[in-house]
Design a protein around this motif. Sequence first.
Motif, mmCIF file in Angstrom:
data_model
loop_
_atom_site.group_PDB
_atom_site.id
_atom_site.type_symbol
_atom_site.label_atom_id
_atom_site.label_comp_id
_atom_site.label_asym_id
_atom_site.label_seq_id
_atom_site.Cartn_x
_atom_site.Cartn_y
_atom_site.Cartn_z
ATOM 1 N N ILE B 76 37.002 46.523 36.817
ATOM 2 C CA ILE B 76 37.893 45.400 36.493
ATOM 3 C C ILE B 76 38.637 44.950 37.753
ATOM 4 N N ALA B 77 39.182 45.934 38.501
ATOM 5 C CA ALA B 77 39.944 45.579 39.697
ATOM 6 C C ALA B 77 39.059 44.890 40.720
ATOM 7 N N ALA B 79 36.255 43.194 40.251
ATOM 8 C CA ALA B 79 35.864 41.848 39.822
ATOM 9 C C ALA B 79 37.009 40.857 40.050
ATOM 10 N N ALA B 80 38.234 41.268 39.632
ATOM 11 C CA ALA B 80 39.369 40.348 39.765
ATOM 12 C C ALA B 80 39.711 40.091 41.226
ATOM 13 N N TYR B 83 37.015 37.903 42.920
ATOM 14 C CA TYR B 83 37.165 36.506 42.499
ATOM 15 C C TYR B 83 38.340 35.864 43.214
ATOM 16 N N THR B 84 39.480 36.607 43.270
ATOM 17 C CA THR B 84 40.684 36.053 43.882
ATOM 18 C C THR B 84 40.455 35.734 45.360
ATOM 19 N N ARG B 87 38.061 32.752 45.689
ATOM 20 C CA ARG B 87 38.708 31.506 45.291
ATOM 21 C C ARG B 87 39.661 31.030 46.378
ATOM 22 N N ARG B 88 40.401 31.990 46.929
ATOM 23 C CA ARG B 88 41.337 31.643 48.006
ATOM 24 C C ARG B 88 40.558 31.089 49.209
ATOM 25 N N ARG B 91 39.573 27.634 48.452
ATOM 26 C CA ARG B 91 40.723 26.732 48.555
ATOM 27 C C ARG B 91 41.058 26.417 50.009
#
Lengths: 320, 102
Positions: B76-77, B79-80, B83-84, B87-88, B91
């Motif tokens: 879980i950690a 994957a999150a 993704y973060t 995504r950053r 951006r």
Amino acid sequence: MNLALAFDVLLAAALLWSAWRTLSTAQIDRAVVMFIVFGLLLTLAWARLAAPDIALAEAAIGAGLTGALLLDGLAALKRTDARRPARRTAGKVMVRIAVISVLGLLAGTLVTALISLPPAPIRLPAAVAGDLANSGVSHPVTAVLLNFRGYDTLLEVAVLLLALVGMLAVGLPPAHPGISRNSMLPTLARYALPLMVLAAVYLLWAGAHRPGGAFQAAAVLAAGGVLLNLSRLQAHWLPASRAPRLAIAGGFLLFLAIAAALLAHGGLLRYPPEQAGLLIVLIESGLTVSLAVNLAAFFLLRSTPENGQIPPATAPRESP
Amino acid sequence: MPLLDLLSGSLLLCGAFFFFAGTIGLLRFPDVYTRLHALAKADNLGLGCILAGLALQADSMALALKLLAIWPLALIASAAVGYTIARRADRLGIVPWEKPKP
């Protein structure tokens, strides 16, 4: 056996290397990342030295929370753009050589003193083991921290409190303007937080008979607070907010009150053996809350923004 | 018993392979997205194989289950966080690497 030795040598070399890289790099963001790497390697070193209590504390506070604080400071530094490139001049090099030789001399003296030291007249491990039955807990580290040397712990908590008071006196940095809104981070926080609270309660409870205790539990709780703040589920605390202050002072005052009450019974933090276990659990529970809020406050306490608006703690939306 | 050791050993080797490949990927891949891909493989498959290999050698069932409970948390950690970071990077305008056309 040889394989274990090879691992230890590798670990020691990596520790020195990462420490050197942290200090020698000119890029401050690289230094921060190398410091976190250093903390993780140090955790491994404590684990190899069979000191799980210190390994836990180092992982949670040294690498985890300090790392988050340093990254936060780095982001603030980048926003104000206060970085100045360091220039190497001949005078600075001379100063460095002088500082390094003085420190080297000091280190050499310390090592020789350490080697020539006579063996300790008291066998502390045996003394702790002999008195463990009267301490109220069965884990020797907790017995030392909260019973035999309880006043050390009392002062440690006071030092953390002082650090926070110092931060409040110097002036708080402004709240983060905008971390990009991201739906994954709040989901992670929602899944992780109940488990973190569970882990903290377990660590607190386990402290009585195995590695764990208030500091480790508090670090896990504080990390949960930081995660909530980063995922925008928890707003920053304003300097005037009363609840964090009460929580921080409460645990310390409870410790102090128990210490003062015991003063009448013969000595500072000298527990009567039959109530020692209960008193230690009481103190550790208070300390867990107090330390967790204190550690989180280094990250979460922020000044009021200039426009007077508190950053919203609403559920994040995915911006298009 | 040797069968269990054999299975545990091959799982550990498999995990070590994924960590090794992930490290090479981190060092050699051209941009942040491909490096994240390499790291996620090490986190997910590498850690899973090593935990399963260690669980087979555990003294008690409770210990084996504790070892296996680490895996979903890391999944879980990872994957999150992956993704973060991606995504950053997106951006910030980092364009994914593409194979240069001959």
